[in-house]
Design a protein around this motif. Structure first.
Motif, PDB file in Angstrom:
ATOM      1  N   LEU B  86       0.669  -1.116   0.021  1.00  0.00           N
ATOM      2  CA  LEU B  86       0.467  -0.024  -0.151  1.00  0.00           C
ATOM      3  C   LEU B  86       0.911   1.207   0.270  1.00  0.00           C
ATOM      4  O   LEU B  86       0.650   2.253  -0.810  1.00  0.00           O
ATOM      5  CB  LEU B  86      -1.047   0.316   1.301  1.00  0.00           C
ATOM      6  CG  LEU B  86      -2.311  -0.656   1.198  1.00  0.00           C
ATOM      7  CD1 LEU B  86      -2.304  -1.446   2.960  1.00  0.00           C
ATOM      8  CD2 LEU B  86      -3.048  -0.418   0.691  1.00  0.00           C
ATOM      9  N   LEU B  87       2.010   1.434   1.233  1.00  0.00           N
ATOM     10  CA  LEU B  87       2.607   2.078   0.755  1.00  0.00           C
ATOM     11  C   LEU B  87       3.513   2.105   0.051  1.00  0.00           C
ATOM     12  O   LEU B  87       3.830   3.541  -0.137  1.00  0.00           O
ATOM     13  CB  LEU B  87       3.317   2.645   1.948  1.00  0.00           C
ATOM     14  CG  LEU B  87       2.587   2.530   3.725  1.00  0.00           C
ATOM     15  CD1 LEU B  87       3.119   2.731   4.894  1.00  0.00           C
ATOM     16  CD2 LEU B  87       1.729   3.306   3.864  1.00  0.00           C
ATOM     17  N   LEU B 173      -4.522   6.862 -10.000  1.00  0.00           N
ATOM     18  CA  LEU B 173      -3.359   7.760  -9.674  1.00  0.00           C
ATOM     19  C   LEU B 173      -2.143   7.027  -8.761  1.00  0.00           C
ATOM     20  O   LEU B 173      -1.452   7.822  -9.270  1.00  0.00           O
ATOM     21  CB  LEU B 173      -4.101   8.271  -8.053  1.00  0.00           C
ATOM     22  CG  LEU B 173      -5.937   9.477  -8.045  1.00  0.00           C
ATOM     23  CD1 LEU B 173      -5.126   9.821  -6.491  1.00  0.00           C
ATOM     24  CD2 LEU B 173      -5.142  10.578  -9.059  1.00  0.00           C
ATOM     25  N   ASP B 174      -1.660   5.982  -8.541  1.00  0.00           N
ATOM     26  CA  ASP B 174      -0.260   5.351  -7.876  1.00  0.00           C
ATOM     27  C   ASP B 174      -0.211   4.874  -9.152  1.00  0.00           C
ATOM     28  O   ASP B 174       1.334   4.044  -9.529  1.00  0.00           O
ATOM     29  CB  ASP B 174      -0.224   4.171  -7.785  1.00  0.00           C
ATOM     30  CG  ASP B 174      -0.301   4.919  -6.340  1.00  0.00           C
ATOM     31  OD1 ASP B 174       0.626   6.056  -5.706  1.00  0.00           O
ATOM     32  OD2 ASP B 174      -0.227   3.996  -4.951  1.00  0.00           O
ATOM     33  N   GLY B 179      -3.571   1.764  -6.379  1.00  0.00           N
ATOM     34  CA  GLY B 179      -2.540   1.556  -4.520  1.00  0.00           C
ATOM     35  C   GLY B 179      -2.636   2.804  -3.558  1.00  0.00           C
ATOM     36  O   GLY B 179      -4.130   2.851  -3.412  1.00  0.00           O
ATOM     37  N   GLY B 180      -1.569   3.105  -2.481  1.00  0.00           N
ATOM     38  CA  GLY B 180      -1.926   3.026  -1.610  1.00  0.00           C
ATOM     39  C   GLY B 180      -2.801   5.084  -2.404  1.00  0.00           C
ATOM     40  O   GLY B 180      -3.591   5.417  -0.978  1.00  0.00           O
ATOM     41  N   ALA B 181      -2.029   5.837  -2.514  1.00  0.00           N
ATOM     42  CA  ALA B 181      -2.701   6.784  -3.137  1.00  0.00           C
ATOM     43  C   ALA B 181      -3.877   7.269  -3.772  1.00  0.00           C
ATOM     44  O   ALA B 181      -4.986   8.122  -3.452  1.00  0.00           O
ATOM     45  CB  ALA B 181      -1.807   8.056  -4.311  1.00  0.00           C
TER      46      ALA B 181
END
Lengths: 230, 230
Positions: B86-87, B173-174, B179-181
């Motif tokens: 995720l990060l 966005l990722d 993903g995380g974003a």
């Protein structure tokens, strides 16, 4: 040994390079520990860049490879010189691009407002008509009307809020060590600094971060040449 | 098998969960392919969260582990359930935190302005006095005065600009995969959506991205329960 050359924007004094996008690449090269020769180019000296097939700095020539666009150069450097990643992988690159979009709303225009007359004074006299005409056309007003310090400072204060919040808890924008986000955003601060300005408060998390970034940079690239006062 | 429980904010209808920060965690759990039981909590039902040692949702209980704060939960999930990060590592987490600071200036307040009366209408009647008093105190005005749709739409249009620019060139966005974003920012869009609103233009890169994120979510978690019209 191949020679690495960075074509970057300069003013009347060729040692004063001030484009924020060129500063990103300088900082990225410092991050990777890569030497380079600076090739200062004036605004209107498009011939110097003709070999790159386009008209914008920064251009990096690394042996047989020619690249432009600061984030494309970050990606190339990560591929060609692995280790100490600038982008932090694919999602890292996407997040840098998103951060770049987000800071284009306040940070870049606020600093441009505060720096525009300084740029006009520092650039080569042969560039001044081009710079004034092209920028006044896109701004829809004179450079002098645009250079409203109060409006610029208010917008800059807004732009610094999220950076100060981030830096209150971390040494670098990218966490424990400087990385791509520090250079992406730091380029705008070197833009002001190399033009002889420092419109952000010294006594703030951003002020302390910029001093760390400046020390990081000067340790690797030597003293930053700043424009003399107007 | 340990049971995973997500304590999340609900309205009068317990199946309508609408907190943007809880939605981040829902999406993160979906990303990791992890089942969970929803534990809906009203605003003023602080006792339900007492076991967590603090008063804010989301709270994730995973076996013996209890966590709060959406980004701390992202970090825990990456450590406990590696793969599909995720990060995106340490610099990835820092960049998410920076993005979170940047979108707190326009996206969050714009949506709050557009959603505040909807929230007031959807929450449990027992929560309404608390919500009105606490928010009116921090806003310095009545909820009705704050809920200026024109101002909210103007601020939202500004907030969507960088997201539309990013999404014009990328599916998520990722980047190539969510993903995380996407979850960090997507949480705010699910906030509106679950409250029965969609204040962004359907026909825009952001509109198309949200439809993809909604499909991703519903495929994994089932249909999103939305509040009925006021």
């Amino acid at each position: 040994m191949d020679m690495r050359e960075l074509y970057e924007l300069c003013g009347t004094a060729p040692e004063v390079v001030f484009s924020p996008y060129c500063w990103r690449v300088r900082l990225a090269l410092a991050h990777k520990g890569l030497d380079f020769v600076s090739r200062p180019v004036c605004f209107t000296d498009k011939e110097a860049l003709a070999f790159s097939g386009q008209k914008l700095v920064p251009v990096l020539r690394d042996g047989e490879t020619t690249l432009h666009d600061s984030l494309a150069i970050f990606r190339y450097l990560d591929e060609r010189y692995p280790g100490h990643s600038l982008l932090g992988g694919a999602s890292g690159e996407s997040r840098l691009r998103l951060i770049d979009q987000l800071i284009a709303q306040d940070l870049r225009p606020a600093l441009f407002r505060l720096l525009v007359l300084r740029i006009q004074a520092c650039i080569d006299p042969a560039d001044r008509d081009y710079f004034r005409q092209s920028r006044e056309k896109s701004l829809g007003m004179s450079l002098e009307a645009f250079a409203d310090r109060e409006a610029g400072q208010a917008q800059l204060a807004r732009a610094l809020q999220p950076l100060n919040a981030q830096l209150a808890g971390h040494r670098w924008l990218d966490g424990a060590a400087p990385g791509g986000a520090d250079y992406l955003i730091g380029g705008f601060f070197f833009w002001a600094w190399s033009l002889g300005e420092q419109p952000w408060p010294e006594d703030s998390p951003v002020g302390a971060w910029f001093r760390r970034l400046l020390a990081f940079c000067e340790e690797r690239l030597g003293p930053v040449q700043r424009a003399a006062a107007i």
